[in-house]
Structures are given as C-alpha cells and as structure tokens.
Design an enzyme around this catalytic site. Structure first.
Site, PDB file in Angstrom:
ATOM      1  N   ALA A 263       0.835  -1.209  -0.070  1.00 23.73           N
ATOM      2  CA  ALA A 263       0.231   0.017   0.176  1.00 23.73           C
ATOM      3  C   ALA A 263       1.026   1.345   0.042  1.00 23.73           C
ATOM      4  O   ALA A 263       2.050   1.259   0.270  1.00 23.73           O
ATOM      5  CB  ALA A 263      -0.884   0.087   1.236  1.00 23.73           C
TER       6      ALA A 263
ATOM      7  N   GLU B 239      -0.293   2.882   6.955  1.00 21.95           N
ATOM      8  CA  GLU B 239      -0.253   4.160   5.643  1.00 21.95           C
ATOM      9  C   GLU B 239      -1.136   5.403   6.578  1.00 21.95           C
ATOM     10  O   GLU B 239      -0.353   6.493   6.158  1.00 21.95           O
ATOM     11  CB  GLU B 239      -1.016   3.654   4.647  1.00 21.95           C
ATOM     12  CG  GLU B 239      -0.753   2.515   3.778  1.00 21.95           C
ATOM     13  CD  GLU B 239       1.094   2.592   3.688  1.00 21.95           C
ATOM     14  OE1 GLU B 239       1.622   3.396   3.579  1.00 21.95           O
ATOM     15  OE2 GLU B 239       1.249   1.330   3.354  1.00 21.95           O
TER      16      GLU B 239
HETATM   17  N1  BES Z   1       5.588   3.655   1.324  1.00 21.14           N
HETATM   18  C1  BES Z   1       5.410   2.468   1.244  1.00 21.14           C
HETATM   19  C2  BES Z   1       5.009   1.879  -0.097  1.00 21.14           C
HETATM   20  C3  BES Z   1       5.906   1.681  -0.962  1.00 21.14           C
HETATM   21  C4  BES Z   1       7.364   0.886  -0.706  1.00 21.14           C
HETATM   22  C5  BES Z   1       5.844   2.436  -2.278  1.00 21.14           C
HETATM   23  C6  BES Z   1       8.032   0.826  -1.900  1.00 21.14           C
HETATM   24  C7  BES Z   1       6.801   2.138  -3.338  1.00 21.14           C
HETATM   25  C8  BES Z   1       7.860   1.558  -3.018  1.00 21.14           C
HETATM   26  C9  BES Z   1       4.247   1.782   2.354  1.00 21.14           C
HETATM   27  O1  BES Z   1       4.127   2.891   3.210  1.00 21.14           O
HETATM   28  C10 BES Z   1       4.759   0.667   2.899  1.00 21.14           C
HETATM   29  O2  BES Z   1       5.847   0.626   3.669  1.00 21.14           O
HETATM   30  N2  BES Z   1       4.125  -0.264   2.500  1.00 21.14           N
HETATM   31  C11 BES Z   1       4.410  -1.837   3.046  1.00 21.14           C
HETATM   32  C12 BES Z   1       3.245  -2.284   3.975  1.00 21.14           C
HETATM   33  C13 BES Z   1       3.632  -1.805   5.199  1.00 21.14           C
HETATM   34  C14 BES Z   1       2.568  -2.387   5.975  1.00 21.14           C
HETATM   35  C15 BES Z   1       4.760  -2.270   5.840  1.00 21.14           C
HETATM   36  C16 BES Z   1       4.239  -2.661   1.681  1.00 21.14           C
HETATM   37  O3  BES Z   1       3.936  -2.180   0.645  1.00 21.14           O
HETATM   38  O4  BES Z   1       4.759  -3.521   1.764  1.00 21.14           O
HETATM   39 ZN    ZN Z   2       5.496   2.559   4.723  1.00 21.36          ZN
END
Ligand code: BES
Ligand code: ZN
Length: 969
Positions: free
Chosen positions: A361, A397
């Site tokens: 996400a 998020e």
């Molecule tokens: N900012 C990230 C999403 C992201 C990561 C976008 C890498 C583009 C490149 C987001 O906040 C995130 O960390 N998402 C995790 C889930 C979270 C619960 C650890 C993910 O997407 O795995």
């Molecule tokens: Zn994150």
C-alpha cells in the site's frame, strides 16, 4: 537521481571496464571506480517512439491468457506527433549509476508550486504541467535546474516559458533521464506538455491501468514517469491545481490528493475534477485515480473537532468487502490521537483498492492507494491473518501522515526514518488492538526468518544504506523491520514517556520539512537530555550482532554476575539495550524484575545481589535485534527447560521452548538424538498443551509450534534445506505420536468452544481459539505413514474443511490436505476443486488456491507448479497472482532447493520473461537465488549458474542487474 530503464545490448559503446558513473544529487555525473557494469546500456528499451508494445505476448506461454490483444490495440495511437525527446531515447546511452549517500547536495532551484492537467484518452494521456521555480535560498550561486524524466515512458511534446517555446541547446537540454533548464530566473513558470501511455505501463510505476481504473504509484521514483520534475523528496511543492479529465461514463470517479475544488461536465461525454492539496509535499506522495469505482463513506471527528470525510473505494463488485478497512481506519485515527497526540489534518481521507500493485500500500497524502489484498476482507474470503493485515496496513499508511508526510525524508537513504518508525507505530497499534505479547512473538519470528537471512547474504546493508543502483531494491526487511527494532530500542532506553517527548520535539522541529535519521536521533537525545552518539552506530552497521553471555554465582557474597560480550561489523562497540530478569533457581520466583542493561562496551559484567542462585532470563521481549548465545557454545538445556516452565516473561518463556525444540531438531539432523533433550521437549510441550501458566490461546499455539524452517536455516553455517525439513518433520511426528490422544482431546474440546462461539468474529480470543485448534489439526495430520493413518488424517481434514466457519479454518484444512498422498489423494483433489469452485473467480481467494499448491509437501510439486503457470487464471502481469504461485514456491524450501536444481532453473527461466514486464517484481523474486554461498557446493553452484545466466541477459532491468551482480560479486 536514478533512472528506471532497461539496459540494452544494442548500443555497445561502453568499454569503461570497472568504472561506473557516479551521480551526484545535483545531477552532475562523474566517473568513479567501483562496481562492474554490464556490457552495454541504453535508456530506451521500455518504449519505442511508435509505441510498439514491448512484448509480443504470443511468444510466452504463461501470458497467453491475458493482455496480448489489449496491448496491441494501443500501439497505433500517437504515431503522428513528434516527441522532442525521441533523439535522447534512441541514441544516447547511460551506465547503471550507483548513487552514494554522502554525495547529497541540495538543489539550487526548487519547484515551490505545481499545476497539472491530465487529459485521459484511450491509449494516450496528455499531461500539461506548470512548474513555479524559485532559487533555493540555502544554496549559493544558482546554476541550472535539473528535472528528472523517464523518456522511455514520457514523450516530451513541448517546453515553454510565458508561452514561448524554449530553444534546445540554448535554453534547455535533454540528457538521458533528465531535462536541464539553463539558469532559470527567479519566478520562472515553466510549462511542459508530455504524452504517456498508462495502458502500456506494465512496470506499475508512474500512471498505469489496473482493471477499470487508471492509478498512480510514485514512490520512490515514479513521478518522473508522469512528467519532468525534480523527482526527489527534498523538493516540496504545493500541488495547487490538479485537473483530471476523462470520459464520464467509463471513468466516473476522478480522485487526487487534498480537497476537491471544482468539477463539471464537458462536451463529448467527458467530465473533469480539480483537486488542491494545501500541504507542500514531495512528488512521491502525488496520486491520481480515475475509474469506474464503487465506495463506502463515513466520517470521523478528531479530538479538536475537525470532521473528516472518509471514503474507501474499490471495483464495484467488491464494495461489500470494504467495511473492515473503514473500521480499521477509524481505529487508527483514534489510536494516533491517544498515543501520540497526532490528529489528521485534511477534511478528506480516501483509500482506493487496486488489483495490480507492486507493493502492499502507499501513503499518498489524503489518497492512499492499496493493494486489494490489504483492503478487501469479509468473513467468507479473508482469514484471521488477512483481517489482521488489513488493520495493520491501514494503520501503517495512516500513521505515515505524520511520520512520512508531514515530516518526510530528505533523500532516499533516509528511508528508514519514515518506514522503520512507521512500522514500529503499526506494530504497537496492532498489539494494542489485539494482544501485545502475541504481536511481539509474530514480529520477532519475522525479524529472525527474514531480516537475519538478508543480513547474512550479499544484500546485507545498514538500515541507512550507503549506496544504491535502484532505490526500489532497498525497500527491504532491513530498512523496515530492523529499522523498527532500532526505533523500539529508543523506546526501551528512554521509556514510553521519554520516547513520546522525543517524538513531540521531532514534530516541533521538523514539521513540513524533509530530514535525516540524524535529525530524529538528535530530537530523541535533546528531549531527554541524553547522549545517543554511540547509539547512532546502529544506522551504519550492517549484519546481525551477536551477544554472548556467561554467568557465575558466588554463594559466599550472594553476588550473581552476568558477563555480556558483543561482536558486530562495527569497529566500535554498539549501544545495546539488554533486558534481563532473574529467576530464583529453587522457588522459581522472579527475584530481579526486568531491568534494562546498557551494554556499551565490547565486554561488560553486571552484578546483582541475590539471596540464592538464579537463572537469568536474557534479552526479554527481544530488546535488541541480535543473536544471543551462550559463551561456552553449549546450550544449557536445563536452564531452558526451567525458563520454558517458569519464566514470568511470556516472550522468553516462548523463546526458551523454541530453543529446546531447536536443539532437538538439530540433534535429530546430526543423528545424535539425546533422550534427555527429547524429554525436555516433551515436558515443555505437555505443559503448554495443558495450558499451565497460559491465559492466551494464541500464545499457547505459538508455544506449541516448532520454529520455522527459515528460522532454523539461520542457525546453520551451511544451510541444508532437505535435512532441515526432514529433521523438523521427524520431531513434529514424534511429538504428534507421543501426545496423539491428548492432542485429539484438545482438538475436540476446542471444536466445542469454536462451535459455542457462534457466529465468526475476529476478536483476539476467537482468533486464538482457531489458531490453537488449527495447530492441533496440523499435528494430527502429520501422522500419515500407513494407509490407515492417511485415511484418518484425510477424513479429519476433510471434516474440518466442510465444517469450517470461515477462511482461516478452510485454509488450515486445505493446507493439510494439499500435502496428502496415498489414501489421502482423493480428499486432496476433492478439496482443491471445491475450494476453487467456491472462489467463484474472486482473485484474492484464487491467489490462496495457487499458494496452497505451491507450498504443498509433495514429491512432484514443481511439476504441479509448472502446470499451474499454464492455468487460465495465471498471469505474470498481476503481481499478486505471480507472487501467489511463483514467489510462494520459492518459500517451499525442500522443493525449491531440490538437489536437481530444477527449482532454480524454473525461477531463472521465468525471470527472463518477468523482467521485461515488471522489474520491481522480478528483482524481488530473484532475491530467492542470491544466497548461494550459504548452501553446499552443489546447490550453490546451481543457484550461481542461474544468476550468471541472468546477469548476461540482454536487456536486463537495473533492478534485477543490481541484485544479481551484487550476488555474484
Ligand atoms: N511507502 C510504502 C510503499 C512503497 C514502498 C511504495 C516501496 C513504493 C515503493 C508503504 O508505506 C509501505 O511501507 N508499505 C508496505 C506495507 C507496510 C504495512 C509495511 C508494503 O507495501 O509492503
Ligand atoms: Zn511505509
């Protein structure tokens, strides 16, 4: 900074040997000796000027079911307009550039405001941008303005100032991946017009199409695939007017960040909406979603009285599965107010679920975009783990709104500043919503299985990396979960109140800016008036430190001394908080409650006055991400047995049991089983099964589970996946056979409780009940040697499947059945078919169907997986689907690491296709091959051979190139 393009073989102009372009943050490129380069490069393979689809899908068996015709239908548009950047795309070459943390330079000019206009037509989207440019007051001397732009995706149609087209070579220049505006005057408004083709964007970075919607993904460097812009987080701008225009019937919903300021109908059935976000933000937080969507709405009133409109969107047929996400969002908002005093700051908060998404996400300001897997949930289709993940990811998020958006990263090397901190926050949130003790066990299992493994391989890096080729490769377990452990250590060292003071000061100092990990540390130090300079080494040290312990009790003085010795990749010792409690050997009472020891030297002895000999319970709650081991090298099983029974700290009680199981599994593997160890294991198991000292079903379940194969692997110098699998299976069977009656009785007792529980609910207690009952099922189904046993196991699992109250039980039964043979075959095939039919085409359940088969413990699992790649529902283009079969297969250790090397070959061949479509997904999948040095010579050589083939592949994406070349270095 970085370009995201394919490295191509056709332009063989580089013969620089070991030199590599070193890109500075100010856009200047120089050469430095460092990493080896592939034979040749070009920035232009992703799209050719005439928009010919990259891949002829007809040639690729596993893509036959999707995309081919659709992709071709887009290839005829835009052929008449001339792109200003086509020359760059065709003739110039660039090396894969390694970017270094210490090269950071602020921008001489900043874009302080931007307006954008998206005109979305089938097969062509025109993006017009106005950039308001000002000199950066903190940089002297001015200079050129460097805009990032990926010409393999963005076709430049015009660039002008005050209505006057700029002259190329004089007023602006184009280089691979960038546009240079020569010394812009203060107040310049630069206008660019570009064309993009979201329909062809299979990388899912930038603007792309997922089912009935256009959606964007800009972190880390996707915005440059939408328009030319300083695409780096230290350029914060107000996105003042974002106008979206599309066909109204096909795309009734038009969303972007911030507030809706205008909307209306246009001619020819088209309509528009304009959005404005008052908070300055970096480009990676930009988002747009345009589609035919359904949604649910609600409101949340913050403590200070702001009413926030909440919306959760998805494809129409899934709107009934959005309620849990909405409830989780409201719980997250409340929790951040209660725990950190942080309120939401806009009048609107929207979440959109999209099917094709590279990650989990994304926290775009006011418009989160989610992988469907982390939003959609209802009782028929989601397991308990799915519900928990939805809550956790929604929280994550949301929490970024402060730790990430209001205070963001200055540059991408600081990623753990927002991700480590936000993971820590989401862990605490999930713990508070359910059970803190259970959550901690789950998180530690994850650190050990995934992060320790990463740290022991070729991609090992500090939580704040020193360099990268593709930033997308650094969204790692290290940055995320080790990063969260580092934040947790501040909390342990400073206490909850001290930590909160540090957070308050951090926001007070840095709200609205992009900062560094050092700024965070300084806020924590200043707010608590402590010196954290030694602690800062955690940011620069890769690898997992070890802490060795030894102890002595002097009966004459009553002094118990505990000696701790640390070892790590840091030259100087780290500051390690080690939580310790002491248990009286005789009474089993805790005589010294949990105390945090500051281990700051290489070797340190801590003394305690006690009344009799004690057993130390060390590293309680996993107070630091280290490997703890006895100095003598020999496991003190007696002490472990004592702690497994007596420790007042739930985490370490669980831990002691795990250590005992581990001992017994390795003894079995080495053919040196000790009766004594086995007896300790049986005692611990029996006590846990009876539920002594336990009031939580989940903890009980986790204490009865053996350590995972991945965790056991990390205990071996040379990993032998087949031996681990066999030995773990053998110990599991021994336990199952020894306690078969007790386990059966427990299963029945729990079945009664589950039934009495009535309608399925997802509170901690019901989840725990199901978890424990499913562990019982797993043990019972592991007894399947004789035909009679096979029949009994299959009958039990089938009954479990048929009576399942929800997806958790259904999946538990199906995983057991999926590995059945002999007399269990019929039930297995029946259940798999039934599960597939019941899914009725719903993607997230079909994903589970693929996964369960990829994980099966069957001799021919690879053939089955290969066959499944030809299934009409399989595609490489939707990351969830690709991962559900292929990535999950790589986690089936005995099958993937089959001595024939066929598992590796399968992945190697698949990567060739996948890399053309989606480099982010391909490089992640390739990570399954990189730890070849950890296996024996034969397996290692087979893995290495696949890596070498990939490295020689032309073209290869930068993402994949970085992973395979680091693995081979
Ligand atoms: N900012 C990230 C999403 C992201 C990561 C976008 C890498 C583009 C490149 C987001 O906040 C995130 O960390 N998402 C995790 C889930 C979270 C619960 C650890 C993910 O997407 O795995
Ligand atoms: Zn994150």
């Amino acid at each position: 900074m970085m370009r995201k393009a394919m490295l191509r073989s056709t332009v063989a102009s580089f013969t620089v040997g070991k030199a590599i372009a070193r890109k500075h943050h100010n856009g200047v490129t120089s050469l430095a000796t460092s990493r080896r380069m592939p034979p040749a490069f070009s920035s232009s393979t992703k799209r050719r000027p005439a928009f010919v689809p990259l891949l002829n899908n007809k040639n690729h068996a596993w893509l036959l079911t999707r995309g081919g015709a659709a992709a071709e239908s887009f290839s005829t548009t835009s052929t008449t307009s001339t792109a200003l950047n086509s020359a760059v795309a065709e003739s110039e070459t660039t090396a894969p550039v390694e970017v270094f943390r210490t090269d950071y330079k602020p921008l001489p000019h900043l874009v302080t405001k931007i307006n954008m206009d998206f005109v979305i037509e089938n097969g062509k989207t025109t993006v017009t941008s106005e950039l308001f440019i000002e000199p950066n007051s903190s940089v002297e001397g001015g200079g050129d303005l460097v805009l990032d732009g990926d010409e393999s995706c963005v076709k430049l149609m015009s660039v002008s100032i005050d209505g006057k087209e700029l002259e190329k070579g004089k007023e602006y220049d184009l280089e691979p991946q960038k546009m240079i505006i020569k010394s812009p005057a203060p107040g310049t408004v630069l206008k660019t017009v570009v064309e993009i083709v979201p329909e062809e964007n299979t990388q899912l970075s930038g603007l792309y199409k997922s089912g009935p919607m256009y959606c964007s993904q800009c972190e880390a460097m996707g915005f440059r695939r939408i328009t030319y812009y300083p695409d780096r987080p230290d350029n914060m701008a107000v996105f003042e007017n974002i106008r979206l225009e599309a066909d109204e019937k096909d795309y009734p919903v038009l969303l972007s960040n911030g507030n809706l300021v205008d909307s209306g109908k246009l001619e020819n059935g088209r309509h528009f909406a304009s959005w404005s976000d008052p908070f300055p933000k970096p480009s990676y937080l930009f988002a747009a979603v345009v589609g035919n969507l359904g949604y649910i709405e609600d409101t949340y009133t913050t403590t200070s009285g702001r009413e926030v409109k909440l919306g959760v969107y998805s494809e129409k047929e899934n709107v009934d599965k959005l309620h849990y996400a909405m409830d989780s969002l409201k719980r997250s908002m409340k929790w951040d107010e209660d725990k950190f005093g942080l309120e939401y700051d806009l009048d609107l908060y929207n979440i959109v679920a999209v099917e094709s998404f590279n990650m989990g996400a994304m926290e775009n300001k006011g418009l989160n975009v989610f992988n469907t897997a982390y939003v959609l949930a209802d009782k028929d289709t989601a397991s308990d783990a799915d519900f928990e993940r939805v809550e956790g990811v929604i929280g994550h998020e949301y929490f970024h709104n402060w730790t990430g958006n209001r205070v963001t990263c200055r540059d991408w090397f600081q990623l753990t500043l927002k991700e480590g901190l936000t993971v820590f926050r989401d862990q605490e949130f999930s713990g508070d919503m359910n059970s803190n003790a259970v959550k901690r066990i789950e998180d530690v299992r994850m650190v050990r299985a995934r992060q320790f493994a990463e740290d022991a391989g070729p991609m090992a890096h500090p939580i704040r990396p020193e360099s990268y080729i593709s930033m997308d490769n650094f969204y790692t377990a290290t940055v995320y979960v080790k990063g969260a452990e580092v934040i947790r250590m501040y909390n342990t060292l400073l206490g909850t109140e001290g930590f909160r003071k540090g957070m308050d000061l951090y926001f007070e100092r840095h709200d609205g800016t992009g900062v560094t990990c050092d700024d965070f540390l300084q806020a924590m130090a200043d707010a608590n008036d402590v010196d954290l300079s030694q602690f800062s080494l955690w940011y620069s040290t890769p690898g997992t430190p070890t802490v060795k312990y030894s102890s002595a009790y002097d009966a004459s003085t009553g002094v118990f001394s505990l000696t701790l010795e640390q070892e790590s990749k840091s030259d100087k010792p780290l500051h390690i908080p080690v939580s310790v409690g002491l248990m009286d050997k005789e009474s089993g009472e805790e005589v010294v409650p949990t105390t945090v020891l500051d281990l700051k030297e290489s070797k340190q002895t801590f003394e305690f006055n006690v009344k009799g000999d004690v057993v130390p319970s060390i590293l309680r709650d996993f107070s630091a991400p280290v490997k703890l081991m006895p100095d003598s090298g020999a496991v003190d099983e007696e002490a472990l047995a004592f702690l497994a029974a007596e420790d007042t700290d739930g985490f370490n009680r669980w831990e002691a049991g795990q250590r005992l199981y581990t001992s017994s599994i390795f003894q079995n593997m080495n053919g040196k089983e000790s009766e004594k160890t086995l007896q300790y294991v049986f005692d611990a198991f029996e006590r846990t099964l009876k539920g002594e000292k336990l009031d939580d079903y989940s903890i009980q379940a986790y204490a009865l589970l053996l350590p995972t194969e991945a965790t056991l692997s990390e205990e071996m110098e040379i990993i032998d996946p087949t031996a681990i699998h066999k030995a773990r299976g053998a110990v599991k069977q021994k336990i199952a056979r020894k306690f078969q009656n007790e386990i059966s009785a427990k299963y029945e007792e729990l079945s009664g409780l589950v039934e009495a529980d009535g309608e399925l609910s997802v509170d901690a207690k019901s989840i725990g009940l199901r978890r424990l009952r499913n562990v019982m099922l797993e043990y019972l189904c592991s007894i399947k040697e004789t035909p009679e046993e096979q029949k009994a196991a299959a009958e039990l699992a089938k009954k479990h499947f048929e009576n399942a109250s929800g997806m958790t039980d259904k999946m538990a039964a199906l995983s057991a059945l999926a590995s059945m043979e002999g007399k269990g075959t019929e039930a297995r095939d029946w259940a798999l078919q039934k599960f597939y039919d019941d899914a009725d085409g719903y993607s997230l359940v079909v994903d589970k169907w693929f996964s369960v088969q990829a994980l099966a413990n069957l001799p021919d699992v690879l053939d089955r997986v290969k066959k499944l790649t030809k299934h009409p529902d399989f595609t490489l283009e939707v990351p969830n689907r690709c991962r559900s079969l292929v990535s999950v297969f790589t986690m089936n250790a005995p099958a993937f690491h089959n001595p024939s090397g066929e598992g590796y070959k399968f992945i190697g061949e698949l990567l060739v296709e996948l890399d053309k479509l989606n480099p982010q997904v391909s490089s992640r999948l390739a990570s399954s091959l990189i730890r070849w040095r950890r296996y024996d010579e034969k397996l290692g050589a087979l893995m290495k051979a696949e890596l070498e083939k990939l490295k020689a592949m032309k073209p290869i994406s930068e993402d994949l190139y970085e992973i395979v070349s680091k693995a081979l270095d």
